[in-house]
Scaffold this motif. Structure first.
Motif, PDB file in Angstrom:
ATOM      1  N   UNK A  49       0.953   4.173  -0.219  1.00  0.00           N
ATOM      2  CA  UNK A  49       0.014   3.728  -1.250  1.00  0.00           C
ATOM      3  C   UNK A  49      -0.575   4.918  -2.024  1.00  0.00           C
ATOM      4  N   UNK A  50       0.315   5.801  -2.468  1.00  0.00           N
ATOM      5  CA  UNK A  50      -0.105   6.899  -3.331  1.00  0.00           C
ATOM      6  C   UNK A  50      -0.633   8.126  -2.619  1.00  0.00           C
ATOM      7  N   UNK A  51      -0.636   8.120  -1.285  1.00  0.00           N
ATOM      8  CA  UNK A  51      -1.148   9.291  -0.560  1.00  0.00           C
ATOM      9  C   UNK A  51      -0.304  10.541  -0.823  1.00  0.00           C
ATOM     10  N   UNK A  52       0.938  10.345  -1.221  1.00  0.00           N
ATOM     11  CA  UNK A  52       1.823  11.471  -1.530  1.00  0.00           C
ATOM     12  C   UNK A  52       1.871  11.762  -3.020  1.00  0.00           C
TER      13      UNK A  52
ATOM     14  N   UNK B  62       7.500  10.818  -3.429  1.00  0.00           N
ATOM     15  CA  UNK B  62       8.716  10.220  -2.859  1.00  0.00           C
ATOM     16  C   UNK B  62       9.378   9.311  -3.883  1.00  0.00           C
ATOM     17  N   UNK B  63       8.547   8.497  -4.552  1.00  0.00           N
ATOM     18  CA  UNK B  63       9.077   7.589  -5.557  1.00  0.00           C
ATOM     19  C   UNK B  63       9.739   8.324  -6.703  1.00  0.00           C
ATOM     20  N   UNK B  64       9.111   9.385  -7.152  1.00  0.00           N
ATOM     21  CA  UNK B  64       9.665  10.152  -8.273  1.00  0.00           C
ATOM     22  C   UNK B  64      10.986  10.804  -7.874  1.00  0.00           C
TER      23      UNK B  64
ATOM     24  N   UNK C 132       1.318   4.431   8.231  1.00  0.00           N
ATOM     25  CA  UNK C 132       1.436   5.140   6.964  1.00  0.00           C
ATOM     26  C   UNK C 132       1.962   6.563   7.160  1.00  0.00           C
ATOM     27  N   UNK C 133       2.139   6.963   8.412  1.00  0.00           N
ATOM     28  CA  UNK C 133       2.806   8.226   8.717  1.00  0.00           C
ATOM     29  C   UNK C 133       4.240   7.968   9.166  1.00  0.00           C
TER      30      UNK C 133
END
Length: 212
Positions: free
Chosen positions: A40-43, A47-49, A166-167
C-alpha cells in the motif's frame, strides 16, 4: 507457467514464444499487484514501477513477434505421438496445479492459517516446474522450480518468525515476479534467435530451427 512447443516451423515456434511471453506478462502483473496492494505504497510504488517497465518491454517484444508470425503463411502442423503426449501431460500438470491451490486454500481456511496462502501458492507454482522440466526436457525449468520453492520457503520462515504480511507477501511477490521475468527474458532471447534463423538461407534455416 510453461508453454509447450508443438512443432518446428518458424510460425509455430514463434507462436510458442508468444504463449510463453503472454504467461510471463500475465503472472508478472499478478505478482506485482499482490505485492503493491499489500505494501500500500510503503515502497513509494517502486515495485510497481519496476515491473511495469518490465511488462511494457515484454509487450514490445510480444508485438514484434506477433507481427512477424502473422505475416508467415499458414502451414499444416503435423503432431506426432510424442508431441500429443507432451501436450496431454502439460494439461494434466496445469489442472493439478489449479486443483492443488484450491485444496490448499480450503485447508488453510479451515485450520486458521490463511496467512500462509501466498507462500503456499508460490510453493505449488515452484513444484509444478519440476514435472514440466522432465516433460519438455528443459533444464531451465529446474532452476525456475528451485528458485520459486526457495522464495516460498523464505516466506514461510518469515511468517513463522512473526513478520507481518506487508513484509512477507512483497518478498514473495518480488521473488516470483523476478522468476517470471527471467522466464520472459528466455522467451525473448528464443524469439530473437528464431527471427535471426529466419534470415538465413532456406537450407540452413530449416536445419537450425529444428534445434531451437
Amino acid at each position: 507457467m510453461s508453454y509447450p512447443t508443438m512443432a518446428n516451423s518458424p510460425k509455430s515456434q514463434l507462436e510458442s514464444v508468444l504463449g510463453g511471453l503472454s504467461f510471463m506478462i500475465i503472472f508478472t502483473i499478478g505478482w506485482m499487484i499482490i505485492g503493491e496492494v499489500t505494501l500500500y505504497g510503503r515502497d513509494y510504488w517502486l515495485i510497481g514501477v519496476l515491473f511495469t517497465l518490465i511488462v511494457l518491454l515484454g509487450l514490445v517484444f510480444y508485438a514484434k513477434f506477433h507481427s512477424t508470425a502473422k505475416k508467415l503463411p499458414e502451414e499444416p502442423v503435423v503432431v506426432n505421438g510424442d508431441e500429443k503426449t507432451k501436450s496431454k501431460r502439460f494439461t494434466i500438470i496445469f489442472i493439478a496445479e489449479g486443483v492443488g491451490i484450491l485444496v490448499m486454500k480450503n485447508v488453510l481456511a479451515n485450520t486458521g492459517h490463511d496467512n500462509w496462502f501466498i507462500p503456499g501458492i508460490a510453493l505449488i507454482v515452484g513444484i509444478h516446474f519440476f514435472p514440466l522440466a522432465k516433460v519438455f526436457n528443459r533444464k531451465f525449468d529446474y532452476f525456475m522450480g528451485v528458485f520459486v520453492c526457495m522464495v516460498a520457503i523464505v516466506g514461510f520462515v518469515l511468517l513463522s518468525k512473526g513478520y507481518p504480511t506487508y513484509v512477507t507477501t512483497p518478498v514473495i511477490s518480488i521473488g516470483c515476479a523476478s522468476a517470471t521475468t527471467a522466464y520472459g527474458i528466455m522467451m525473448i532471447l528464443k524469439g530473437n534467435k528464431i527471427l535471426a534463423m529466419m534470415a538465413l538461407p532456406p537450407g540452413k534455416n530449416s536445419d537450425t530451427l529444428t534445434k531451437i
